[in-house]
Design a protein around this motif. Structure first.
Motif, PDB file in Angstrom:
ATOM      1  N   ASN A 134      -2.267  10.128  22.317  1.00 48.82           N
ATOM      2  CA  ASN A 134      -0.939  10.252  22.902  1.00 48.82           C
ATOM      3  C   ASN A 134      -1.001  11.381  23.922  1.00 48.82           C
ATOM      4  O   ASN A 134      -1.222  12.544  23.571  1.00 48.82           O
ATOM      5  CB  ASN A 134       0.092  10.573  21.812  1.00 48.82           C
ATOM      6  N   ASN A 210       1.812   7.394  29.045  1.00 45.91           N
ATOM      7  CA  ASN A 210       2.154   8.110  27.816  1.00 45.91           C
ATOM      8  C   ASN A 210       1.047   8.093  26.770  1.00 45.91           C
ATOM      9  O   ASN A 210       0.900   9.049  26.006  1.00 45.91           O
ATOM     10  CB  ASN A 210       3.423   7.530  27.190  1.00 45.91           C
ATOM     11  N   GLU A 211       0.292   7.012  26.725  1.00 42.19           N
ATOM     12  CA  GLU A 211      -0.691   6.887  25.651  1.00 42.19           C
ATOM     13  C   GLU A 211      -1.734   5.835  25.977  1.00 42.19           C
ATOM     14  O   GLU A 211      -1.554   4.992  26.864  1.00 42.19           O
ATOM     15  CB  GLU A 211       0.012   6.511  24.340  1.00 42.19           C
ATOM     16  N   TYR A 213      -4.284   3.375  23.378  1.00 37.80           N
ATOM     17  CA  TYR A 213      -4.751   3.124  22.022  1.00 37.80           C
ATOM     18  C   TYR A 213      -5.192   1.672  21.872  1.00 37.80           C
ATOM     19  O   TYR A 213      -4.788   0.789  22.628  1.00 37.80           O
ATOM     20  CB  TYR A 213      -3.690   3.456  20.974  1.00 37.80           C
TER      21      TYR A 213
END
Length: 827
Positions: A134, A210-211, A213
């Motif tokens: 994050n 933002n992130e 993953y």
């Protein structure tokens, strides 16, 4: 401290062998805690949480944190929740996630979680866990191996989703890279082609400001997998087998020496099938020839000709794992042409490609350092365009194109490149080849010439097809390594009779050993073969593009002079029929091994029927086409007669019925109708053969016709166990044997609509579930007009004893004018 101390907790990712006791709990709160010897059990009985060491307790403490305390009540680990809350409790969910919440136990919405174990993976990633970072909070979910298999302290290895450049998963020992998955390409990691074939898995990859993953899901929750970084530095995917109460290993990374990071240095390319395994990319040479010859490849390769920014072009390299992306740049909104323009204008840009391969490709991924960590993946790899000096760019892109006859509604086209480098700035040069003939002999002669051209000018065989139906290649070329005849001859000791494994419809099969010690099996097309170029093409098209642990792996082919050969991985235990129907060898197959073989065949068929890009019907599934590896794991082989379905097709008709008597479904043998249910029928026959240790035909069963008729009579009389081979009968396995017998009968029912699909078969095999009552099987009364099975079976080879029913049908040759462009497309 949080990640370190969390390893004192153990979440057991295993299915409980019993139902949860009525007093089992999944929650602790301010008044109830667990100590050593006690556990939390999730409500569905899927996960259990306990302790490694005695003298510890897990509590909810003020001001509202989850804490691990020792015997003196000192906190040795806590969740460090910063938010003050009331009525806190911790709960173990059926996902394996241990969460801290406030309020009541009615809502599992993660918006209410004050803390969750899924944010601290240690050595395991479960479905639903995020693996990444994050950017707003700086929190990172990554894997860290245990110190030993018994000590959960942090060990030497970590695996992170590295967002430097374009994201890729990187395995490190300390600070040293040891393995990289390659970048995410929209479908999978570039270096892990097997990811897309994982049955039942759905992958998610998120990358925004933002992130970033990666996560995976199991939509139907039918299995419980886990991804583990073990203490020796291997990434492994395990799946829980509820029936046996064990974890089964389905993936182990790194897989071979070519997965070692930077194995071949800069601009080197690794291929475990070559000897040596390292080579330089085309237009590159070893930096140090002496070191290279002594198998020290660390210094890699250098360009033959230095770059000159103003005149450089780009050369396309195909079928590779993309290089390390640590020093790369990407833009998701650009197309390939815009990406090339950007790279051409920047003299530091050494290569580019699409960042996303879905839907024809999109996005831009560019490299600005020397390229490292390249591995050859053949048809499962990707394209990359590498900067090259003008003098290294090819002048022409010539093709030879041959149109085959229209047969069974297919028109096949073979093509290969004579020159395979080109300046991407040049305009397309089109070469027109016109075939206007009705002579089958001329066409086959032309195709033999074309295959010879391929062998002379390229180390890969490229195959294309044009038809009313799409082939498994999805319109893309299939690349298959070509072996020299001299290499195969040396490997098989000049096709010595001592190396001969057997013979089938394709021709003789030989064992061979390549220079590097790799054992191979070579199918050599015989002049008197019942099969030919059509079957050869089928084998290449289907097997070269399919990857599954229960399918045999093809390593390449040899087309030289009058020789046409296919090269496979060698299976030391040969074929199922070689062992199963031998009185002495069959004792090697106890019931657990036979059950393993049945389940393996079933999983292979599920992949063919629904998990590969097209539905593939094998059409010749039989015991001699099931090969067995060292551990008796089954691998489906021989795709010479296979057909594929596209779109919404579920059934097809043919006037050329080919296959093996006894294994063919009645609708196929008599009416030429075939579908996935045809393979289900053949599978059911094999199940009965494995249970009984007897062939479908060739034995006398009184007045019960053949093996299926005998099984049906025994079932109706309640004597199913009488079919079971005496060598494998064990009282502890009786219920399992009866279930498999029942599933076998469901598969061989006369009407295809009554037969289950293979995914249902796998579920029935591996789970205790209520089964429907089978209807009468489609067995045949023995007929003297049909040939008996007198040929010897052979691993890797089609059986020569096939029954072929051919109805009159006009064979037409389509006169086609084909324009072949620089990129190999047919227009």
């Amino acid at each position: 401290m949080e990640k370190t101390m969390l390893t004192f907790l153990l979440v057991l990712s295993s299915l409980l062998t019993i139902n949860p006791f009525s007093d089992a709990v999944d929650v602790i709160n301010s008044t109830h805690f667990i100590t050593d010897g006690q556990t939390l059990i999730s409500s569905g009985g899927t996960f259990e949480l306990g302790f490694f060491s005695p003298g510890a307790a897990l509590k909810i403490t003020e001001p509202g944190i989850l804490a691990l305390v020792n015997g003196s009540n000192s906190i040795i680990w806590s969740s460090n929740t910063s938010r003050v809350a009331r009525n806190l409790f911790a709960k173990l969910l059926d996902s394996g996630n241990l969460v801290v919440k406030e309020g009541n136990d009615d809502n599992d919405n993660d918006d209410n979680y004050l803390w969750q174990s899924f944010d601290y993976p240690t050595n395991t990633i479960l479905p639903g866990m995020r693996f990444g970072k994050n950017f707003l909070t700086g929190h990172e979910n990554y894997m860290s191996a245990w110190k030993t298999s018994e000590d959960p302290a942090i060990g030497d290895y970590t695996c992170r989703l590295d967002p430097t450049g374009y994201p890729q998963a990187v395995l490190r020992r300390g600070s040293v890279k040891v393995f990289s998955t390659g970048p995410w390409n929209g479908l999978r990691y570039s270096g892990l082609p097997g990811m897309k074939t994982a049955p039942g898995f759905a992958f998610d990859f998120v990358l925004d400001k933002n992130e970033v993953y990666y996560s995976y899901r199991i939509p139907d929750n039918s299995v419980i997998p886990r991804l583990v970084l073990n203490e020796t530095g291997f990434l492994q995917r395990w799946t829980w087998m509820a029936r046996n109460q064990v974890w089964a290993l389905y993936m182990n990374l790194p897989t071979d020496n070519c997965d070692s990071y930077k194995q071949c240095g800069m601009y080197g390319s690794c291929n475990v099938q070559n000897n040596p395994i390292c080579g330089c990319l085309r237009n590159f040479v070893p930096r140090n020839s002496e070191e290279w010859m002594s198998t020290d490849w660390s210094n890699g390769c250098v360009r033959k000709v230095a770059l000159d920014c103003g005149t450089d072009g780009f050369v396309k390299y195909s079928g590779i794992k993309l290089p390390d992306t640590e020093f790369s740049w990407f833009n998701a909104s650009m197309n390939l042409q815009e990406c090339e323009l950007l790279c051409r204008k920047n003299c530091s840009c050494v290569a580019y490609t699409n960042s996303d391969i879905r839907n024809g490709g999109s996005g831009c991924l560019a490299w600005f350092r020397d390229l490292v960590d390249i591995k050859e993946l053949y048809g499962e790899g990707q394209d990359i365009y590498i900067r090259m000096a003008a003098s290294e760019l090819g002048k022409y892109f010539a093709h030879v194109v041959v149109v085959l006859i229209q047969y069974d509604e297919f028109v096949y086209v073979f093509s290969c490149l004579k020159y395979d480098v080109a300046d991407s700035r040049r305009e397309d040069h089109k070469i027109l080849i016109v075939i206007l003939t009705s002579s089958l002999g001329v066409i086959l002669l032309s195709m033999s010439f074309e295959l010879w051209i391929c062998m002379r000018n390229k180390k890969y065989l490229k195959l294309k097809s044009r038809s009313g139906r799409s082939e498994e290649s999805d319109g893309k070329d299939l690349e298959l390594p070509l072996f020299d005849l001299s290499t195969i001859s040396k490997a098989t000791r000049n096709f010595s009779i001592d190396n001969k494994l057997g013979e089938g419809g394709f021709g003789p099969v030989y064992k061979g050993t390549l220079g590097g010690g790799q054992e191979i099996a070579v199918k050599r097309l015989s002049k008197a073969s019942l099969q030919g170029i059509q079957e050869f093409k089928n084998e290449v098209i289907f097997i070269a593009k399919l990857q599954h642990r229960n399918l045999v792996k093809i390593l390449g082919c040899c087309v030289e002079g009058e020789e046409t050969m296919l090269v496979y991985e060698y299976m030391p235990n040969k074929s199922l029929d070689f062992i199963l129907f031998d009185h002495l060898k069959s004792k090697l197959l106890d019931w657990p091994k036979r059950f393993q073989i049945i389940c393996g065949i079933a999983r292979g068929l599920v992949y063919l029927h629904q998990d590969s890009r097209l539905r593939i019907i094998h059409r010749d599934l039989k015991a001699s086409n099931i090969l067995l590896d060292t551990d008796m794991n089954p691998k489906i082989s021989d795709f010479g007669l296979a057909r594929s379905f596209g779109g919404n097709e579920i059934e097809a008709n043919t006037s050329r019925v080919v296959g093996t008597y006894g294994y063919m479904s009645p609708e196929y043998a008599f009416d030429g109708l075939f579908s996935v249910k045809s393979d289900v029928y053949s599978f059911g026959v094999i199940v009965m053969e494995i249970l009984s240790g007897k062939r479908i035909k060739g034995y006398s069963f009184m007045d019960h016709q053949n093996l299926l008729g005998h099984a049906w009579v025994l079932y109706k009389e309640g004597k199913s166990l009488e079919l079971v081979d005496d060598n494998i009968f064990e009282p502890s396995y009786v219920s399992e044997m009866l279930r498999i017998f029942h599933v076998g009968l469901l598969c061989v029912q006369y009407n295809p609509e009554d037969r289950p699909n293979m995914s249902s078969v796998v579920f029935m095999l591996e789970n205790e579930t209520e089964l429907t009552r089978p209807k009468q099987p489609g067995f045949f009364v023995h007929r003297d007009v049909l040939p008996s099975d007198t040929s010897s079976s052979s691993a890797y080879a089609s059986s020569a004893n096939e029954i072929t029913i051919t109805m009159p049908k006009a064979v037409s040759v389509l006169p086609l004018i084909l324009a072949v462009t620089l990129d190999g497309n047919l227009t």
